[in-house]
Design a protein around this motif. Sequence first.
Motif, PDB file in Angstrom:
ATOM      1  N   GLU A 131       0.761  -1.129   0.178  1.00  0.00           N
ATOM      2  CA  GLU A 131      -0.028   0.115   0.012  1.00  0.00           C
ATOM      3  C   GLU A 131       0.893   1.212  -0.114  1.00  0.00           C
ATOM      4  O   GLU A 131       0.699   2.212  -0.810  1.00  0.00           O
ATOM      5  N   ARG A 132       1.725   1.165   0.715  1.00  0.00           N
ATOM      6  CA  ARG A 132       2.981   2.451   0.724  1.00  0.00           C
ATOM      7  C   ARG A 132       3.549   2.653  -0.809  1.00  0.00           C
ATOM      8  O   ARG A 132       3.508   3.752  -1.066  1.00  0.00           O
ATOM      9  N   PHE A 133       3.798   1.639  -1.028  1.00  0.00           N
ATOM     10  CA  PHE A 133       4.693   1.765  -2.347  1.00  0.00           C
ATOM     11  C   PHE A 133       3.412   2.183  -3.646  1.00  0.00           C
ATOM     12  O   PHE A 133       3.919   3.143  -4.300  1.00  0.00           O
ATOM     13  N   GLU A 134       2.442   1.835  -3.583  1.00  0.00           N
ATOM     14  CA  GLU A 134       1.280   2.047  -4.527  1.00  0.00           C
ATOM     15  C   GLU A 134       0.757   3.691  -4.234  1.00  0.00           C
ATOM     16  O   GLU A 134       0.596   4.074  -5.337  1.00  0.00           O
ATOM     17  N   ALA A 135       0.978   3.933  -2.856  1.00  0.00           N
ATOM     18  CA  ALA A 135       0.626   5.536  -2.710  1.00  0.00           C
ATOM     19  C   ALA A 135       1.884   6.246  -3.503  1.00  0.00           C
ATOM     20  O   ALA A 135       1.274   7.182  -4.056  1.00  0.00           O
ATOM     21  N   LEU A 136       3.038   5.732  -3.605  1.00  0.00           N
ATOM     22  CA  LEU A 136       3.879   6.455  -4.143  1.00  0.00           C
ATOM     23  C   LEU A 136       3.617   6.508  -5.598  1.00  0.00           C
ATOM     24  O   LEU A 136       3.895   7.677  -6.413  1.00  0.00           O
ATOM     25  N   LEU A 137       3.208   5.352  -6.195  1.00  0.00           N
ATOM     26  CA  LEU A 137       2.659   5.326  -7.705  1.00  0.00           C
ATOM     27  C   LEU A 137       1.547   6.176  -8.055  1.00  0.00           C
ATOM     28  O   LEU A 137       1.626   6.690  -8.993  1.00  0.00           O
ATOM     29  N   ARG A 138       0.696   6.244  -7.034  1.00  0.00           N
ATOM     30  CA  ARG A 138      -0.435   7.053  -7.252  1.00  0.00           C
ATOM     31  C   ARG A 138       0.037   8.577  -7.470  1.00  0.00           C
ATOM     32  O   ARG A 138      -0.384   9.348  -8.291  1.00  0.00           O
ATOM     33  N   GLU A 139       0.913   8.911  -6.456  1.00  0.00           N
ATOM     34  CA  GLU A 139       1.250  10.339  -6.470  1.00  0.00           C
ATOM     35  C   GLU A 139       2.235  10.556  -7.768  1.00  0.00           C
ATOM     36  O   GLU A 139       2.100  11.658  -8.289  1.00  0.00           O
ATOM     37  N   GLN A 140       2.906   9.654  -8.188  1.00  0.00           N
ATOM     38  CA  GLN A 140       3.750   9.827  -9.668  1.00  0.00           C
ATOM     39  C   GLN A 140       2.636   9.940 -10.729  1.00  0.00           C
ATOM     40  O   GLN A 140       2.915  11.046 -11.488  1.00  0.00           O
ATOM     41  N   VAL A 141       1.529   9.411 -10.805  1.00  0.00           N
ATOM     42  CA  VAL A 141       0.725   9.680 -11.910  1.00  0.00           C
ATOM     43  C   VAL A 141      -0.165  10.799 -11.414  1.00  0.00           C
ATOM     44  O   VAL A 141      -0.320  11.624 -12.739  1.00  0.00           O
ATOM     45  N   ARG A 142      -0.483  11.295 -10.580  1.00  0.00           N
ATOM     46  CA  ARG A 142      -1.203  12.429 -10.258  1.00  0.00           C
ATOM     47  C   ARG A 142      -0.182  13.549 -10.596  1.00  0.00           C
ATOM     48  O   ARG A 142      -0.935  14.756 -11.197  1.00  0.00           O
ATOM     49  N   ARG A 143       1.088  13.602 -10.409  1.00  0.00           N
ATOM     50  CA  ARG A 143       1.718  14.908 -10.511  1.00  0.00           C
ATOM     51  C   ARG A 143       2.266  14.649 -12.070  1.00  0.00           C
ATOM     52  O   ARG A 143       2.870  15.551 -12.547  1.00  0.00           O
ATOM     53  N   GLY A 144       1.838  13.589 -12.982  1.00  0.00           N
ATOM     54  CA  GLY A 144       2.216  13.336 -14.457  1.00  0.00           C
ATOM     55  C   GLY A 144       3.750  13.210 -14.375  1.00  0.00           C
ATOM     56  O   GLY A 144       4.498  13.667 -15.526  1.00  0.00           O
ATOM     57  N   ALA A 145       4.273  12.347 -13.489  1.00  0.00           N
ATOM     58  CA  ALA A 145       5.760  12.262 -13.707  1.00  0.00           C
ATOM     59  C   ALA A 145       6.247  10.893 -14.404  1.00  0.00           C
ATOM     60  O   ALA A 145       5.217  10.026 -14.576  1.00  0.00           O
ATOM     61  N   ALA A 146       7.185  11.114 -15.165  1.00  0.00           N
ATOM     62  CA  ALA A 146       7.585   9.984 -15.926  1.00  0.00           C
ATOM     63  C   ALA A 146       8.067   8.825 -15.327  1.00  0.00           C
ATOM     64  O   ALA A 146       8.016   7.550 -15.742  1.00  0.00           O
ATOM     65  N   ASP A 147       8.892   8.851 -14.209  1.00  0.00           N
ATOM     66  CA  ASP A 147       9.748   7.888 -13.579  1.00  0.00           C
ATOM     67  C   ASP A 147       9.669   7.925 -12.144  1.00  0.00           C
ATOM     68  O   ASP A 147       9.423   9.315 -11.679  1.00  0.00           O
ATOM     69  N   LEU A 148       9.631   7.223 -11.513  1.00  0.00           N
ATOM     70  CA  LEU A 148       9.796   7.255  -9.799  1.00  0.00           C
ATOM     71  C   LEU A 148      11.159   6.364  -9.574  1.00  0.00           C
ATOM     72  O   LEU A 148      11.284   5.415  -9.985  1.00  0.00           O
ATOM     73  N   HIS A 149      12.230   7.186  -8.805  1.00  0.00           N
ATOM     74  CA  HIS A 149      13.483   6.447  -8.434  1.00  0.00           C
ATOM     75  C   HIS A 149      13.230   6.519  -6.899  1.00  0.00           C
ATOM     76  O   HIS A 149      12.944   6.995  -6.096  1.00  0.00           O
TER      77      HIS A 149
END
Length: 493
Positions: A131-149
């Motif tokens: 769930e914590r990891f998916e929260a980061l992925l949701r934030e990545q999509v929300r902000r329109g980021a290409a990648d998460l490191h």
Amino acid sequence: MLARLESGAASQIILEANAPIRCVTPSGPQAVSQQTLTSKQVLALVGEMATADQKASVSAGRDIRFLYAWNGQQWLVEQDGSAPHTRLTVQKHVTVAEPAVAPAPPAPAVRRYRASDVPFEEAADTAVTRERFEALLREQVRRGAADLHLRVGEPPILRLGGDLVRIEDQSTLDDASVSRMVRAIMPPKNLAEFDANWDTDFAYEITGVSRFRVNVLRDRNGAAAVVRTISATTVTVEEMGVSPEVQQLCALTKGLVLVTGPTGSGKSTTLCALVDLVNRTRHDHIITIEDPIEFVHQSKKCLITQRQVGVHTQSFKSALRAALREDPDIILVGELRDLETIAMAMETAETGHLVFGTLHTSTAASTINRIVDQFPADRQDQIRVMLSESLKGVVSQTLCKKIGGGRVAAREILIVNKAVSSMIREGKTMQINNIIQTQRKLGMETLNDALTHLVKTGQVEAEEAYVKSAEKKEMASRLRLLGYNLDGLAADD
């Protein structure tokens, strides 16, 4: 299939989305069906075994675990909660006899791990970590980021508009936290691959949010990961701004079309748009061979078969060889990695199939040289002849930062005609750039032409165009003629 388990020929049945039904035998998992199951089909199969009380968890697709009685034996049906998509196993339920004496006081609860898991802190809860990891992925999509490191010693970092931006309200990651997050979503196959090779690639999906391409690795500080956003829907050539001349390559019945560029230049997105165009306008069979599957295509006018290396096939080479027996019209090879795959792709293109592929090269001329140089010197003349006959077009692209945010693709376009074929056959690839410049009316365009257009139309800064150019001396001259001062940049190449 339960009869196979009962006889001892297999120890487990695997029902998994995006895969056929498999039985685990002494020699390893073996497919026992040809059809690839969807998540709904997996749950429907399991639902046939569930009682009325058990159907609620099956319908929800979570926490599925029950016993099924058949032929005087009980069979354990259990969901693999660590898998990124629906995955259930069926195996014989072994009961343990009650002890004759009073049992000892229960030991403190300890988390149980499957054989495919590698232990980390036992207090960690996989569901919470996921769930914590998916929260980061949701934030990545929300902000329109290409990648998460994810890196040890850093907070999570997003690539926004080409720049790396640290997420300010996130704490610094350590090796244990990164390891927990990536292991919580890794398929069993990739867990084993990561432990053996220290890096692995796979796809992950959050339903209703997006698909992601995940690379997990180890560096000097510990575990690390890069997660790329993949659009949940396919993109179109119109949205991508693909020129009509490149679109016409999708109408070919045979030949090799290459989309090239450095890592992160949008090659997969451009290929997705080309496949979507074929899917909307032709009545053919398209086979894609990818590692991993990124964009998921639904069959429209075409029939689409998507195979993932390591999941549905052993390698690009073996999948490409098998594809010739699967009645294809168009084949997409996600990456032309080695000599044999390149040779097979050219032969396939020559024998009446349209083949799309990618290479990590920056210009059309360097693409041709890269292919030829893959082969031994005594075969290179033959390869030039084959390439001159099979190659139909090269699209070499790079992504530039847009003024005001976002990114835009600059594309060099080579359409292979008789003059280009002759240059390839004679090994005069240095002259191909001149042909592109003099054949603009055919839709050809150099990378510097594309970059200059982006500067003139106010989409890209002059400095960005200079940095992205492969021929910097010529680009500097063009920009100075347009009135731009490049004194602050590096000396001309």
